[in-house]
Enzyme design. Structure first.
Site, PDB file in Angstrom:
ATOM      1  N   GLY A 103      -4.691  -5.458   7.135  1.00 37.53           N
ATOM      2  CA  GLY A 103      -5.849  -4.622   7.409  1.00 37.53           C
ATOM      3  C   GLY A 103      -6.797  -5.161   8.457  1.00 37.53           C
ATOM      4  O   GLY A 103      -7.355  -4.408   9.261  1.00 37.53           O
ATOM      5  N   THR A 162      -0.004   1.120   6.913  1.00 36.37           N
ATOM      6  CA  THR A 162      -0.016  -0.009   5.988  1.00 36.37           C
ATOM      7  C   THR A 162       0.166  -1.287   6.788  1.00 36.37           C
ATOM      8  O   THR A 162       0.670  -1.252   7.912  1.00 36.37           O
ATOM      9  CB  THR A 162       1.091   0.141   4.920  1.00 36.37           C
ATOM     10  OG1 THR A 162       1.063  -0.996   4.061  1.00 36.37           O
ATOM     11  CG2 THR A 162       2.475   0.269   5.526  1.00 36.37           C
ATOM     12  N   GLY A 163      -0.242  -2.413   6.210  1.00 34.99           N
ATOM     13  CA  GLY A 163      -0.087  -3.692   6.901  1.00 34.99           C
ATOM     14  C   GLY A 163      -1.342  -4.533   6.793  1.00 34.99           C
ATOM     15  O   GLY A 163      -2.203  -4.285   5.940  1.00 34.99           O
ATOM     16  N   THR A 194       0.844  -1.186   0.000  1.00 38.90           N
ATOM     17  CA  THR A 194       0.000   0.000   0.000  1.00 38.90           C
ATOM     18  C   THR A 194       0.887   1.247   0.000  1.00 38.90           C
ATOM     19  O   THR A 194       2.037   1.186   0.429  1.00 38.90           O
ATOM     20  CB  THR A 194      -0.841  -0.061   1.297  1.00 38.90           C
ATOM     21  OG1 THR A 194      -1.748  -1.146   1.169  1.00 38.90           O
ATOM     22  CG2 THR A 194      -1.584   1.203   1.610  1.00 38.90           C
ATOM     23  N   ARG A 226     -14.297  -7.195  -0.301  1.00 40.51           N
ATOM     24  CA  ARG A 226     -13.547  -6.992   0.958  1.00 40.51           C
ATOM     25  C   ARG A 226     -13.004  -5.566   1.010  1.00 40.51           C
ATOM     26  O   ARG A 226     -12.414  -5.071   0.050  1.00 40.51           O
ATOM     27  CB  ARG A 226     -12.399  -7.999   1.033  1.00 40.51           C
ATOM     28  CG  ARG A 226     -11.493  -7.850   2.275  1.00 40.51           C
ATOM     29  CD  ARG A 226     -10.272  -7.022   2.006  1.00 40.51           C
ATOM     30  NE  ARG A 226      -9.294  -7.078   3.098  1.00 40.51           N
ATOM     31  CZ  ARG A 226      -8.238  -6.283   3.196  1.00 40.51           C
ATOM     32  NH1 ARG A 226      -8.010  -5.363   2.272  1.00 40.51           N
ATOM     33  NH2 ARG A 226      -7.404  -6.390   4.201  1.00 40.51           N
ATOM     34  N   VAL A 227     -13.180  -4.907   2.126  1.00 39.46           N
ATOM     35  CA  VAL A 227     -12.598  -3.585   2.344  1.00 39.46           C
ATOM     36  C   VAL A 227     -11.652  -3.693   3.537  1.00 39.46           C
ATOM     37  O   VAL A 227     -12.018  -4.257   4.570  1.00 39.46           O
ATOM     38  CB  VAL A 227     -13.699  -2.534   2.616  1.00 39.46           C
ATOM     39  CG1 VAL A 227     -13.081  -1.189   2.974  1.00 39.46           C
ATOM     40  CG2 VAL A 227     -14.595  -2.394   1.391  1.00 39.46           C
ATOM     41  N   GLY A 228     -10.448  -3.168   3.380  1.00 38.97           N
ATOM     42  CA  GLY A 228      -9.466  -3.237   4.458  1.00 38.97           C
ATOM     43  C   GLY A 228      -9.494  -1.991   5.322  1.00 38.97           C
ATOM     44  O   GLY A 228     -10.459  -1.217   5.323  1.00 38.97           O
ATOM     45  N   ASP A 229      -8.419  -1.789   6.035  1.00 35.41           N
ATOM     46  CA  ASP A 229      -8.298  -0.641   6.949  1.00 35.41           C
ATOM     47  C   ASP A 229      -8.114   0.680   6.200  1.00 35.41           C
ATOM     48  O   ASP A 229      -8.507   1.747   6.691  1.00 35.41           O
ATOM     49  CB  ASP A 229      -7.078  -0.829   7.855  1.00 35.41           C
ATOM     50  CG  ASP A 229      -5.801  -0.911   7.027  1.00 35.41           C
ATOM     51  OD1 ASP A 229      -5.693  -1.842   6.188  1.00 35.41           O
ATOM     52  OD2 ASP A 229      -4.933  -0.032   7.170  1.00 35.41           O
TER      53      ASP A 229
HETATM   54  N1  ASP Z   1      -3.604  -2.424   4.691  1.00 37.52           N
HETATM   55  C1  ASP Z   1      -3.873  -2.928   3.370  1.00 37.52           C
HETATM   56  C2  ASP Z   1      -5.110  -3.779   3.419  1.00 37.52           C
HETATM   57  O1  ASP Z   1      -5.232  -4.620   4.287  1.00 37.52           O
HETATM   58  C3  ASP Z   1      -2.748  -3.708   2.767  1.00 37.52           C
HETATM   59  C4  ASP Z   1      -1.362  -3.105   2.888  1.00 37.52           C
HETATM   60  O2  ASP Z   1      -1.172  -2.154   3.639  1.00 37.52           O
HETATM   61  O3  ASP Z   1      -0.428  -3.567   2.228  1.00 37.52           O
HETATM   62  O4  ASP Z   1      -5.919  -3.651   2.540  1.00 37.52           O
END
Ligand code: ASP
Length: 304
Positions: free
Chosen positions: A228, A225-226, A174, A202-205
């Site tokens: 989610g 980032t990370g 991200t 799907r929706v992440g953070d």
């Molecule tokens: N945080 C993002 C998600 O889970 C992925 C990422 O940060 O690489 O959608």
């Protein structure tokens, strides 16, 4: 106020052959944002421009080159926020958009809403005559190959892609940016293709206010980032800001939030933090995090 900016290009086990591309991509983005800030442009313009460059760059999991979902489609999430009035705009699970960060900004500037999803977000994009693209423009061969490899596996753990499975998945990250402009406004932006093989819808953070992004000009700006599904459970970006409000410095504020994420939900993440006085830091508990920054003295740093 002297302008400053910090960007990131994901937090995971970035393998040696991909490190240079990450450093270059982050450096280009931070320089683009800083050039605008130096001309007196706003923090919002700077973070939008920095993120757009990274959305164009297939090195990252945002815009072009994003991961495919389980249907083999690209669905993108993005958010932008300005910290004077806490204005924010976001889009989630949107298709056919190369620059979801600009669509998020249009949601903020041109609607009464904070978050539009899916087909509604796409119809809004068309209504404001934003260019749309066909899937091949967002798709890279590498992502198609990755998708086929993941689909061929019996068990695929989303968490693994942030920690140690890169030799198998060669994943990517991200992107995000936080800037402070000469008027003292802080803005933050985050854009992502999500996680590989995520379920459709799907929706992440990332596009969720306080989870993947937050900006308050009285305190600080944060982009995350990370993994989610762990990040959203602890509302990570807001926790970093709350730590800053309690008097912590940027590194301490980020590191405390990451330690809490790990202890509470075994989470994996990286954060960038920019304080209202221009002090900034990044913190992460993944093997690497790609970042670059230019401080109030114009000094540039990039690291992995
Ligand atoms: N945080 C993002 C998600 O889970 C992925 C990422 O940060 O690489 O959608």
């Amino acid at each position: 106020m002297r302008p400053a900016i910090i960007v990131h290009g994901g937090a995971w086990d970035i393998p040696p052959d991909m490190r240079e591309a990450h450093l270059q991509g982050c450096s280009r983005a931070v320089e683009e944002g800083y050039a605008l800030l130096s001309q007196g442009r706003s923090a919002l313009d700077a973070v939008e421009a920095a993120v757009r460059l990274m959305e164009d760059d297939p090195t990252f999991d945002a815009g072009r080159g994003s991961f495919l979902n389980s249907d083999g489609e690209v669905e993108l999430d993005a958010i932008i926020m300005e910290g004077d009035e806490l204005r924010t705009g976001a889009v989630a699970a949107v298709q056919h958009i190369l620059h979801p960060i600009s669509l998020a900004r249009a949601v903020m500037d041109r609607t009464q809403h904070c978050l539009l999803v899916g087909d509604g977000a796409l119809r809004f994009a068309r209504s404001i005559e934003m260019d749309t693209v066909e899937v091949p423009e967002l798709l890279t061969c590498r992502e198609l190959e990755r998708w086929k490899a993941i689909r061929a596996e019996k068990a695929f753990e989303q968490r693994d892609v942030f920690e140690d499975a890169v030799t198998r998945y060669k994943r990517k990250g991200t992107v995000g940016a936080v800037a402070l402009d000469s008027k003292g406004t802080i803005a933050a932006a985050t854009s992502t293709g999500g996680t590989p093989n995520k379920l459709a819808g799907r929706v992440g953070d990332s596009p969720l206010i306080g989870c993947g992004n937050y900006a308050d000009s009285r305190i600080a700006g944060v982009s995350v980032t990370g993994w989610g599904e762990s990040i959203m459970k602890v509302v990570l970006a807001k926790r970093v800001c709350d730590n800053m409000e309690r008097g912590m410095r940027p590194y301490e504020a980020g590191a405390e939030a990451i330690a809490y994420l790990k202890a509470r939900v075994d989470g994996l993440a990286g954060v960038i933090v920019l304080a209202r006085d221009g002090d900034m830091a990044h913190a992460f508990n993944t093997p690497h995090m790609a970042m670059a920054c230019i401080d109030g003295q114009g000094r540039k740093k990039a690291s992995l």
